[in-house]
Design a protein around this motif. Structure first.
Motif, PDB file in Angstrom:
ATOM      1  N   MET A  20       7.790  11.347  -1.176  1.00  0.00           N
ATOM      2  CA  MET A  20       7.051  10.642  -0.459  1.00  0.00           C
ATOM      3  C   MET A  20       7.173   9.085  -0.962  1.00  0.00           C
ATOM      4  N   GLN A  21       7.197   8.754  -2.094  1.00  0.00           N
ATOM      5  CA  GLN A  21       7.306   7.334  -2.501  1.00  0.00           C
ATOM      6  C   GLN A  21       8.507   6.785  -2.105  1.00  0.00           C
TER       7      GLN A  21
ATOM      8  N   GLN B 219       8.789   3.464   0.129  1.00  0.00           N
ATOM      9  CA  GLN B 219       9.895   2.306  -0.262  1.00  0.00           C
ATOM     10  C   GLN B 219      10.671   1.917   0.774  1.00  0.00           C
ATOM     11  N   GLY B 220      10.851   2.713   1.666  1.00  0.00           N
ATOM     12  CA  GLY B 220      12.232   2.317   2.595  1.00  0.00           C
ATOM     13  C   GLY B 220      11.295   2.090   4.006  1.00  0.00           C
TER      14      GLY B 220
ATOM     15  N   ASN C  41       0.843  -1.214  -0.033  1.00  0.00           N
ATOM     16  CA  ASN C  41      -0.007  -0.002   0.145  1.00  0.00           C
ATOM     17  C   ASN C  41       0.882   1.218  -0.018  1.00  0.00           C
ATOM     18  N   GLY C  42       2.167   1.275  -0.364  1.00  0.00           N
ATOM     19  CA  GLY C  42       2.897   2.319  -0.217  1.00  0.00           C
ATOM     20  C   GLY C  42       2.784   3.399  -1.050  1.00  0.00           C
ATOM     21  N   ASP C  43       2.204   3.202  -2.249  1.00  0.00           N
ATOM     22  CA  ASP C  43       1.938   4.324  -3.281  1.00  0.00           C
ATOM     23  C   ASP C  43       0.709   4.884  -2.706  1.00  0.00           C
TER      24      ASP C  43
ATOM     25  N   ARG D 164       0.654   9.077  -1.612  1.00  0.00           N
ATOM     26  CA  ARG D 164      -0.246   9.836  -1.952  1.00  0.00           C
ATOM     27  C   ARG D 164      -1.118  10.734  -1.108  1.00  0.00           C
ATOM     28  N   ILE D 165      -1.470   9.963  -0.122  1.00  0.00           N
ATOM     29  CA  ILE D 165      -2.160  10.582   1.205  1.00  0.00           C
ATOM     30  C   ILE D 165      -1.177  11.624   1.782  1.00  0.00           C
TER      31      ILE D 165
END
Length: 503
Positions: free
Chosen positions: A109-110, A114-115, A90-92, A96-97
């Motif tokens: 933020m992406q 991812q980290g 659910n990272g993307d 976006r939130i």
């Protein structure tokens, strides 16, 4: 899980307490604003002391429940790995939130999201590696050892600039140790932490291990830090707020971990590639619109290369693409809050009044597509002096003052002439000089020929008014566990009951 931007837009977001999504007891909600246009886009619950009491009680119950307390370290590690997989999946969406909430670049933020799964995996692996020691003592018929244990309920207050990244490094460690948590995110950026709460449910954590209360700092936040049911407080934010929190915590003898403000020195010597150093300085102050506590907002450049450096830095600043943070071409988005925009403007005006000269930026951009948002141009001051207020106070915006220096001794004095001590950076090919700087500068993190480079395996934290305690690496496991000494006498002999046994 449905936490798309469309599902959040115009909604009222409830809180996660004891495994249930609940309304605030007062029935009140507060607006969260989109910094690209200044308009509200959802409402978060406006919690008060009654909601905080319920959340702490739920965390206390979970801490003592066999479902959590009797879970083995290996089982906890597996649970955290399950959470890591859900965060990755659910990272993307989470990115976006956060971009919608605070205006930071989506691609920034992406990368942060991812980290995050790697951080959870790292601390999941720590869950069964936190152990005590056997201690040799001057008694051959005694076994003396230590145990490391969870401390209890941890209250966490997170900032608006990178909510999930700054939560993850501490949260993952707390879970691996076996603590339970109550999080109060910034009232400006609650949505991503609430979305994370749904992933905790999906992962299968026992109810009450992770709780989220939302609301204002002076109500929900203050009720949390004053609560006698906490074992420790973790706070990331301003030094001024940190002082108030520490005072409240002291009344309950509750320890704190604090990452506070910064006014970091970023140093350039003449022996480096100027373009590479300029790129590093741009990263240090203009990335994230300067809204990082590690921002390299005081730049010191060796006099012999000062003019060349300034020409290229000004050129780079003027070329930075300001725009909507969801646009992949954008390099500088808005600041997160209208009040923060006004603060940045105030300090820029202060710098001019003190005698510094704006050589790039200095204003809100007047483009039609930006005028409604909280944007500010990347700003460079020449003619700055280290004792000017805008060079001493944390601005938290895209503003840097540049000062020439002549020798290394002068540089160290300038770099350390601040009440903060969070980070520092130096650009030089001279390894001896770099190591002298690293040893002598008052900063918890020192970057050499790089800047704003983070790693969850590394301990981070500040000196002086930048706070105390560490986040990241094994150091944070010590921060949120307690040591118990156990002594076993297997001699079978009686001792003199009126004399302490030293041998």
């Amino acid at each position: 899980m449905d936490r798309s931007l469309d599902s959040i837009e115009g909604s009222r977001q409830t809180m996660l307490i004891g495994g249930e999504w609940v309304e605030p007891k007062s029935g009140r909600y507060l607006p969260s604003y989109d910094p690209t246009n200044g308009q509200p886009w959802y409402e978060a619950a406006d919690a008060d002391a009654a909601d905080v009491d319920a959340a702490v009680a739920a965390a206390q119950k979970a801490f003592t429940s066999p479902d959590w307390r009797r879970m083995t370290q290996t089982q906890r590690g597996k649970l955290i790995r399950r959470l890591a997989e859900l965060v990755a999946r659910n990272g993307d969406m989470l990115a976006r939130i956060e971009t919608r909430d605070n205006g930071k670049l989506l691609r920034e933020m992406q990368v942060q999201l991812q980290g995050a799964p790697d951080t959870y995996h790292y601390f999941a692996g720590m869950a069964d590696k936190l152990h005590g020691d056997t201690i040799p003592v001057n008694k051959l018929d005694m076994l003396n050892f230590t145990l490391r244990e969870p401390i209890g309920v941890v209250g966490m207050i997170t900032p608006w600039n990178s909510p999930l990244m700054l939560l993850t490094g501490t949260l993952a460690a707390c879970l691996a140790i076996g603590n339970t948590v109550v999080v109060k995110p910034s009232e400006h950026t609650s949505a991503s932490t609430l979305a994370l709460g749904e992933l905790f449910e999906e992962a299968g954590f026992p109810p009450g291990v992770f709780n989220v209360v939302t609301g204002y700092g002076n109500t929900a936040g203050e009720a949390l830090v004053r609560h006698p049911g906490l074992a420790k407080i973790a706070f990331t934010g301003s030094t001024q707020t940190g002082r108030r929190i520490a005072a409240h915590a002291a009344s309950n003898l509750v320890p704190c971990q604090m990452e506070l403000g910064g006014k970091s020195p970023h140093v350039v010597f003449s022996d480096v590639d100027v373009d590479r150093a300029v790129n590093g300085v741009v990263a240090g102050i203009f990335a994230a619109a300067g809204q990082t506590c590690i921002a390299g907002s005081r730049c010191f450049v060796e006099a012999s290369v000062y003019d060349q450096f300034m020409d290229r830095l000004i050129q780079r600043a003027n070329e930075i693409r300001i725009g909507h943070p969801m646009d992949e071409e954008t390099q500088l988005g808005p600041v997160a809050l209208h009040a923060q925009l006004e603060k940045v403007e105030s300090y820029v005006g202060m710098g001019v009044a003190e005698g510094a000269t704006i050589v790039a930026g200095g204003h809100r951009p007047q483009r039609e597509d930006l005028i409604q948002g909280w944007y500010f141009e990347p700003t460079i001051f020449a003619g700055a002096k280290n004792n000017m207020r805008f060079m001493q106070d944390e601005i938290f915006g895209p503003v840097v003052g540049v000062i020439p220096f002549s020798d290394e001794k002068e540089l160290i004095a300038l770099a350390n002439d601040t009440r903060y001590g969070l980070a520092a950076g130096i650009w030089t090919k001279d390894i001896d000089r770099a190591m002298r700087f690293a040893r002598e500068v008052d900063a918890g993190t020192v970057w050499i020929n790089t800047y704003r480079s983070a790693a969850y395996m590394s301990p981070s934290g500040g000196f002086k008014e930048s706070g105390y305690g560490k986040r990241g690496g094994f150091e944070v496991m010590r921060e949120f566990s307690r040591v118990k000494n156990v002594v076993v006498d297997y001699s079978g002999a009686n001792q003199d009951p009126f004399v302490i046994r030293l041998r």
